[in-house]
Design an enzyme around this catalytic site. Structure first.
Site, PDB file in Angstrom:
ATOM      1  CB  CYS A 203      -0.938   0.008   1.206  1.00 55.73           C
ATOM      2  SG  CYS A 203      -2.327  -1.118   1.081  1.00 55.73           S
ATOM      3  N   GLY A 204       2.105   1.158  -0.408  1.00 55.24           N
ATOM      4  CA  GLY A 204       2.981   2.315  -0.406  1.00 55.24           C
ATOM      5  C   GLY A 204       3.958   2.326   0.749  1.00 55.24           C
TER       6      GLY A 204
ATOM      7  CD1 TRP B 182       7.614   7.474  -2.037  1.00 49.36           C
ATOM      8  CD2 TRP B 182       5.461   7.369  -2.636  1.00 49.36           C
ATOM      9  NE1 TRP B 182       7.295   8.664  -2.657  1.00 49.36           N
ATOM     10  CE2 TRP B 182       5.982   8.621  -3.034  1.00 49.36           C
ATOM     11  CE3 TRP B 182       4.129   7.080  -2.913  1.00 49.36           C
ATOM     12  CZ2 TRP B 182       5.203   9.577  -3.690  1.00 49.36           C
ATOM     13  CZ3 TRP B 182       3.362   8.019  -3.563  1.00 49.36           C
ATOM     14  CH2 TRP B 182       3.894   9.256  -3.954  1.00 49.36           C
TER      15      TRP B 182
ATOM     16  CG  HIS C 248       2.910  -5.081   6.942  1.00 49.91           C
ATOM     17  ND1 HIS C 248       2.721  -3.889   6.261  1.00 49.91           N
ATOM     18  CD2 HIS C 248       3.910  -5.724   6.274  1.00 49.91           C
ATOM     19  CE1 HIS C 248       3.569  -3.821   5.247  1.00 49.91           C
ATOM     20  NE2 HIS C 248       4.296  -4.917   5.238  1.00 49.91           N
TER      21      HIS C 248
ATOM     22  NE  ARG D 154      -1.734   0.979  -4.737  1.00 51.05           N
ATOM     23  CZ  ARG D 154      -0.765   0.372  -5.409  1.00 51.05           C
ATOM     24  NH1 ARG D 154      -0.006  -0.536  -4.796  1.00 51.05           N
ATOM     25  NH2 ARG D 154      -0.534   0.667  -6.678  1.00 51.05           N
TER      26      ARG D 154
ATOM     27  CB  SER E 165       0.239  -4.082  -5.475  1.00 53.29           C
ATOM     28  OG  SER E 165       1.607  -3.891  -5.194  1.00 53.29           O
TER      29      SER E 165
ATOM     30  N   GLY F 230       3.394   1.273  -9.411  1.00 58.87           N
ATOM     31  CA  GLY F 230       3.070   2.385  -8.527  1.00 58.87           C
ATOM     32  C   GLY F 230       1.927   3.237  -9.044  1.00 58.87           C
TER      33      GLY F 230
END
Length: 331
Positions: A78-79, A82, A143, A168, A176, A298
């Site tokens: 979910c990113g 990043w 997580h 996300r 993903s 992404g």
């Protein structure tokens, strides 16, 4: 330990975890069983990888936050990568200027900089001591659902430790996750292998809706303690969201930093294309698990290439029903 010509870190953290302990703070969400399958276990109302349970129990039992600690929370895919990069570059910018040609993120994967708590604590007290050796403020990720975080982290009275959460759109998350797991697990082939269990709530760190709702409700109850971010918002306006992140962790950008372009330097350093094209994050055919696994597209909306309209409507209906009345929606 890696050496670099980058500016020496100040007494304050965060510092790259790998530089401190010399090994990767493992974060592979597809940790396998001996027979090469992804085993999920029901634990305190959520599904988690069986191999993570010892670490979760150790965190619940022994983790003691310090003033200034920041925990990055997310469901898988979910990113997380990043957000790790952005948070590390943001919080360490005094020690590691983001425009410096020897910045840690140019030689290390974001997961080398920010340790993953479940697997770190699962390896026992030796690795836990590495966490304790990190200078404050410490930066780490999990997580875990909010409901199973230790009380030492979640209590409203303890503002020493803050939580930054990213989620996300569930359809993109599942696509993903499927691309990621099928590279590691031969028994995961069809997208339905991920989709059907997710619709039933049996998903890694799921149900998805419980994961998101837990942090959403916490952010509404204690906005000074929990920052709730959406991947799509971060993608559409990274500058404002990085500015918001800096304010939340108590390190707002000064006027002089803004004028000098420090904020934009962080956005550029941590952009998907920049990170994906670094040598450290390139494919490694000799490895069973490589850093390039963290960088696929992404994009927003890639789910349409893998789901039928009926599948999308089914998942949307389930998620919206579960989120009903919360004020949160993905439609």
């Amino acid at each position: 330990m890696a050496t670099t010509n980058a500016p020496a870190p100040a007494a304050l953290g965060p510092v790259p975890f790998r530089d401190l302990c010399g090994v990767r703070p493992v974060s592979d969400v597809t940790t396998r069983s001996a027979d090469n399958k992804l085993w999920l276990q029901r634990y305190q109302g959520t599904w988690v990888l069986e191999s993570w349970v010892p670490g979760i129990m150790a965190i619940q039992r022994s983790f003691v936050p310090r003033r200034g600690d920041v925990v990055l929370g997310s469901p898988p895919k979910c990113g997380t990568t990043w957000l790790k990069a952005l948070a590390f570059a943001n919080m360490s910018r005094a020690a590691y200027p983001p425009a410096h040609p020897e910045h840690p993120l140019l030689r290390l994967n974001p997961h080398d900089c920010v340790p993953f708590m479940e697997l770190l604590f699962a390896t026992g007290t030796r690795k836990e001591s590495k966490m304790n050796a990190l200078p404050s403020p410490r930066l780490m990720n999990t997580h875990m659902q909010h409901s199973i975080l230790p009380a030492s982290v979640t209590t409203d009275q303890n503002l020493d430790c803050k939580i930054v959460y990213i989620c996300r759109e569930p359809k993109d998350m599942l696509v993903s996750l499927w691309h990621y797991t099928r590279r590691a697990l031969p028994d995961v082939s069809s997208f339905l292998d991920v989709f059907e269990p997710a619709c039933e709530g049996k998903c890694l760190c799921g149900p998805i809706w419980d994961h998101v709702l837990g942090y959403w409700n916490a952010s509404k109850a204690s906005p000074e303690k929990v920052l709730f971010l959406r991947y799509e918002d971060l993608l559409s306006d990274p500058v404002e969201n990085v500015r918001k992140l800096a304010r939340f962790v108590g390190q707002p950008f000064s006027v002089s930093e803004e004028e000098a372009g420090v904020l934009m330097d962080i956005v550029r350093l941590c952009s998907f294309d920049k990170l994906k094209n670094l040598e450290v994050n390139s494919a490694d055919p000799s490895s069973d698990f490589a850093n390039d696994w963290y960088f696929r597209k992404g994009e927003v909306g890639d789910w349409a290439n893998h789901m039928t309209p009926d599948m999308a409507r089914r998942l949307d209906a389930i998620v919206e029903e579960k989120l009903s009345g919360s004020g949160l929606s993905f439609l």
